[in-house]
Design a protein around this motif. Sequence first.
Motif, short mmCIF file in Angstrom:
data_model
loop_
_atom_site.label_atom_id
_atom_site.label_comp_id
_atom_site.label_asym_id
_atom_site.label_seq_id
_atom_site.Cartn_x
_atom_site.Cartn_y
_atom_site.Cartn_z
N LEU B 85 0.85 -1.20 0.00
CA LEU B 85 0.00 0.00 0.00
C LEU B 85 0.88 1.24 0.00
N PHE B 86 0.33 2.35 -0.52
CA PHE B 86 1.08 3.61 -0.49
C PHE B 86 0.88 4.21 0.89
N LYS B 87 1.93 4.19 1.71
CA LYS B 87 1.73 4.54 3.12
C LYS B 87 1.56 6.03 3.34
N THR B 88 1.92 6.84 2.34
CA THR B 88 1.73 8.28 2.51
C THR B 88 0.33 8.71 2.08
N MET B 89 -0.47 7.74 1.64
CA MET B 89 -1.81 8.08 1.17
C MET B 89 -2.86 7.40 2.06
N SER B 90 -4.00 8.06 2.19
CA SER B 90 -5.11 7.48 2.94
C SER B 90 -5.71 6.33 2.13
N VAL B 91 -6.61 5.59 2.78
CA VAL B 91 -7.28 4.47 2.11
C VAL B 91 -7.96 4.94 0.82
N ARG B 92 -8.67 6.06 0.92
CA ARG B 92 -9.33 6.65 -0.26
C ARG B 92 -8.35 6.92 -1.39
N GLU B 93 -7.25 7.61 -1.01
CA GLU B 93 -6.27 8.00 -2.02
C GLU B 93 -5.62 6.77 -2.65
N ASN B 94 -5.40 5.72 -1.83
CA ASN B 94 -4.86 4.48 -2.35
C ASN B 94 -5.76 3.91 -3.43
N ILE B 95 -7.05 3.80 -3.10
CA ILE B 95 -8.00 3.19 -4.04
C ILE B 95 -8.17 4.06 -5.29
N ALA B 96 -8.10 5.39 -5.09
CA ALA B 96 -8.32 6.31 -6.22
C ALA B 96 -7.11 6.43 -7.14
N PHE B 97 -5.94 5.96 -6.68
CA PHE B 97 -4.69 6.19 -7.41
C PHE B 97 -4.77 5.77 -8.89
N GLY B 98 -5.18 4.53 -9.12
CA GLY B 98 -5.24 4.02 -10.49
C GLY B 98 -6.25 4.78 -11.35
N LEU B 99 -7.32 5.26 -10.69
CA LEU B 99 -8.37 5.98 -11.43
C LEU B 99 -7.87 7.35 -11.85
N LYS B 100 -7.09 8.00 -10.96
CA LYS B 100 -6.52 9.31 -11.30
C LYS B 100 -5.60 9.18 -12.50
N ILE B 101 -4.80 8.11 -12.51
CA ILE B 101 -3.87 7.92 -13.62
C ILE B 101 -4.63 7.68 -14.92
N LYS B 102 -5.74 6.96 -14.81
CA LYS B 102 -6.55 6.73 -16.02
C LYS B 102 -7.41 7.95 -16.36
N LYS B 103 -7.21 9.04 -15.59
CA LYS B 103 -7.87 10.32 -15.85
C LYS B 103 -9.40 10.22 -15.82
#
Lengths: 275, 365
Positions: B85-103
């Motif tokens: 897991l990305f430890k500098t990110m919250s649970v939300r931010e972790n789950i959203a990470f791939g979606l942000k990259i896919k814009k």
Amino acid sequence: MAFKKPSPLPGFGLSLGYTVFYLSLIVLIPLGALFFRVVTHIGFEDFWKLATSTRAVASYKLTFGASFIAAVINAIFGTLLAWVLTRYTFPGRRLLDALVDFPFALPTAVAGLTLADLFSERGWLGQFLVPMGIKVAYTSLGVIVALTFIGMPFIVRTLQPVLENLEREVEEAAATLGAGRLRTFWSVVLPTLMPALLTGFALSFARAIGEYGSVVFIAGNKHSESEITPLLIFLRLEEYDYTGAMAIAVVMLLFSFVLLIGINLLERWASRFQN
Amino acid sequence: MSIELRNVSKQFGQVRAVEGVTFTVKEGELVALLGPSGGGKTTVLRMIAGLETPTGGDLFIRGERMNDVSVQKRNIGFVFQGYALFKTMSVRENIAFGLKIKKWRTADIEARVDELLKLFGLDGLGARYPHQLSGGQRQRVAIARALAPKPSVLLLDEPFGAVDAKIRQELREWLVRLHHELNVTTIFVTHDQEEALEVSNRIVIFSRGKLEQIGTPRDVYEKPANEFVARFIGVLNVLELKVQNGQARLAELSFPTHGVPEGNTLRIGFRPYAVQISSQLGEYRYRATLKHIFFLGVLLRLELETPSGLTIRTRIIKEEFNRLGIAEGAEVSFQIREYRVLSREGDSLSAEVPVAQLVSLAEGI
């Protein structure tokens, strides 16, 4: 005591007492004494006049400005250096790693002398740079060079353990989610490094503010131009102007204190995910 | 056909981690890659993900050759053993990470994250950081993060390795339910045969970089392709018998020769449940002493020792054991109801029983 937690190692009272005593003896009493003397011996108006003379202000700007720039340079290139030293194996890596500590071990006067010689008009580097109009020796640029030199190990050494503990899997996880290298570094790796990077920055910055030996050789110490605050304090003392020296010293003390507290707060913010 | 490996190999320097592996995984299947550590199963999984490049063979996902497609473009979800897991990110931010990259659009991201938090029983934990979660919760965040961008394949590396036994069981059942609901093609790596048997539709068994067998849990258990599979799945008693005077013998036990010439050896294996025990000494052919009883819950594991010192492992259900009314140290009689021929040395005759096929006996031996 309310905040005492049970621990397999006894002696919280004793060790706290020792810590406070030691800190007092080494840090708080000398600094407090300086502050106290200035407050009791110099009136505020005199203090203000001494502390804000054009020469003093120019020296503050140079000291803090050059230290800041040097720390920024170190933060960027020190990170790169630490990255290469921890991430890759190549022949001569251990030697390179050992060289990082060189600025720690070298007497700063030697560093200053070497740098001044290197960048002087007939020096190895100076002979090319001076004709191009880049004067390093005996200018404020020289101050930045010297401060970068002495601050470099702080960044590298604080970052190395954190870089070693970075899980490769985390970077792979970012890649499987579609992140390219730059994005992975920027959004995943860098935030993890941030607390350590800020610590290294603070150490490098603080070291630069206090630096004297290497700078005086290369700076040329021109009045209001390449004269750092510690040197100005020294000059005041040589003129037996104790109050003048102390007024400037107190300003430095306060500035450094505020800066370090600021950096500490920033560090705490950057490591919010750990607490 | 969702995923296909054709003769895929991977070499690390001099080490051949995977050798000529061929298998296919159908759309929507839940497949286990099973084998001992160092068997090459994780390397296969990483090659499917694109984290490793095959040194030989071809890899297809939904009919497209993937060998040279980068990991970023494969549209797979990967769950790492240590969660990563990305430890500098919250649970939300972790789950959203791939979606942000896919814009994705911000509103869509929010909606998708909310949906996943709910589906994974993580409501109210969105603002937490990974270190504030339990092992099971971290695991679920890792799976949610991998599934968020709607991957065509979900890959899991030893997904239940790092949690304790009870949570492990819950997670297994949960994964089966999740797969049932989402129906996304899923491949997971495990070294635990029980886990593979329980969770998957099909099992791919690896050992030393080679594919040993692929089949349903029932297939690999009941019809193992070779001795390795037979020994790896479940417990197997293995006996090495010497052929003398027209009988294959070891200590008191004797079996048919199965075509092995005089003086050569015959290896046979049998499952613990193939052993029948009686407290009546005359009932079965062989005699033994009950040396140890291991209580496993519904089942008991018994260790028998024949007079000449041969150890036979058996399993028996509790009711059956109670009915026998025996204790450690008791004298019993036993027989072997079915067994498998594992190898025949110097077999000159046409094989009457193929290797690894089950020999069932009405009478018992």
